[in-house]
Scaffold this active site. Sequence first.
Site, PDB file in Angstrom:
ATOM      1  N   CYS A 119      -5.976  11.125  20.704  1.00 51.95           N
ATOM      2  CA  CYS A 119      -7.061  10.166  20.471  1.00 51.95           C
ATOM      3  C   CYS A 119      -6.822   8.823  21.152  1.00 51.95           C
ATOM      4  CB  CYS A 119      -7.279   9.963  18.967  1.00 51.95           C
ATOM      5  SG  CYS A 119      -7.684  11.484  18.097  1.00 51.95           S
ATOM      6  N   HIS A 255     -11.310   3.551  18.051  1.00 55.98           N
ATOM      7  CA  HIS A 255     -11.395   5.003  17.989  1.00 55.98           C
ATOM      8  C   HIS A 255     -12.100   5.386  16.693  1.00 55.98           C
ATOM      9  CE1 HIS A 255     -10.382   9.139  17.645  1.00 55.98           C
ATOM     10  NE2 HIS A 255      -9.463   8.945  16.723  1.00 55.98           N
ATOM     11  N   ASN A 285     -15.283  12.357  15.224  1.00 54.34           N
ATOM     12  CA  ASN A 285     -14.090  12.002  15.993  1.00 54.34           C
ATOM     13  C   ASN A 285     -14.077  12.835  17.268  1.00 54.34           C
ATOM     14  OD1 ASN A 285     -11.532  11.618  17.040  1.00 54.34           O
ATOM     15  ND2 ASN A 285     -10.465  11.916  15.096  1.00 54.34           N
TER      16      ASN A 285
END
Length: 328
Positions: A119, A255, A285
């Site tokens: 990520c 994020h 996500n």
Amino acid sequence: MAHASGLMRSVFLGSGAMTPERIVTNAELETMIDTNDAWIQERTGIAQRAVAGPLETTATLGTEAARRALADANLTPADIDLIVCATSTPDRTFPATATLIQAELGVPVAIAFDIQAVCSGFVYALSVADAMVQTGQAKTALVIGAETFSRILDWSDRTTAVLFGDGAGAMIIGAVPVEEAGGRGVLAHALRADGRHADLLYVDGGASQGGRIGKLKMQGQAVFRHAVGNISEAIAACCAKAGVEVADIDWFVPHQANRRILEGVARRMGLDEHKVITTVTQHGNTSAASVPLAFEVAREDGRIQKGDLVLLEAMGGGFTWGASLIRL
């Protein structure tokens, strides 16, 4: 004509994003696994996510995001001499997805490679591209975050299946002499990693472990406990490097892991919640694609403007985490 200092800075030239057409709502997930919309939204803030179709891959999504970034920057593929693609879901074990995107775009011989920091991938990729531009190894860099996490999810695991989506975002940075850049450009990075926590968020397979791709595994509460503190420290360190106060930042582009993490970092850092770009509701996500996707949403709707000071931050499996500061 030679410039007095010879020092170069990476400045923002354009951006673009791409998400798959298929949208999977929480209501649809209710028909697949033991979960419900209220539970998902309360704990994560996610209402829907885009999921790649059979003909969509990390490379195809990344290519379209790159095309849009080129159009936004008013550049052609021939202008690009560096492609860095952040992904944990490459089309193939090799070659790098960046090279597949290069071929599809029609970019002539250039530097092209992937970065795998889960990520945090886009922040890592931006840092590497920025360093290569500053040192003269490239003049115009295409930085991409692209993922098809739907391909590594266990769709029967309600703790992880509800969290992730697919997509891609791209940013183009170019070399400008420091004296011409003014205050614009990529100002600082703070990157971190701690491999001792690898077993809290990982995929249980890989080429060296027999070839099985594997599925994503996560201990969510443990990840959450690390995330807020780690991200907050990286934000503070990045700002200190650039010599700016957190209060000076116009927009925070985090994020999009989980709304609770976003809120936790905002509280820890004393951030104005109206400065935090939140897209987790519609995208979920999207791992390395998360930061550039959120950035592009805020540019398209007019929030992020030329001249704004923008902080990007992320944390992912590894653990890896970090922050980047850029003035548009």
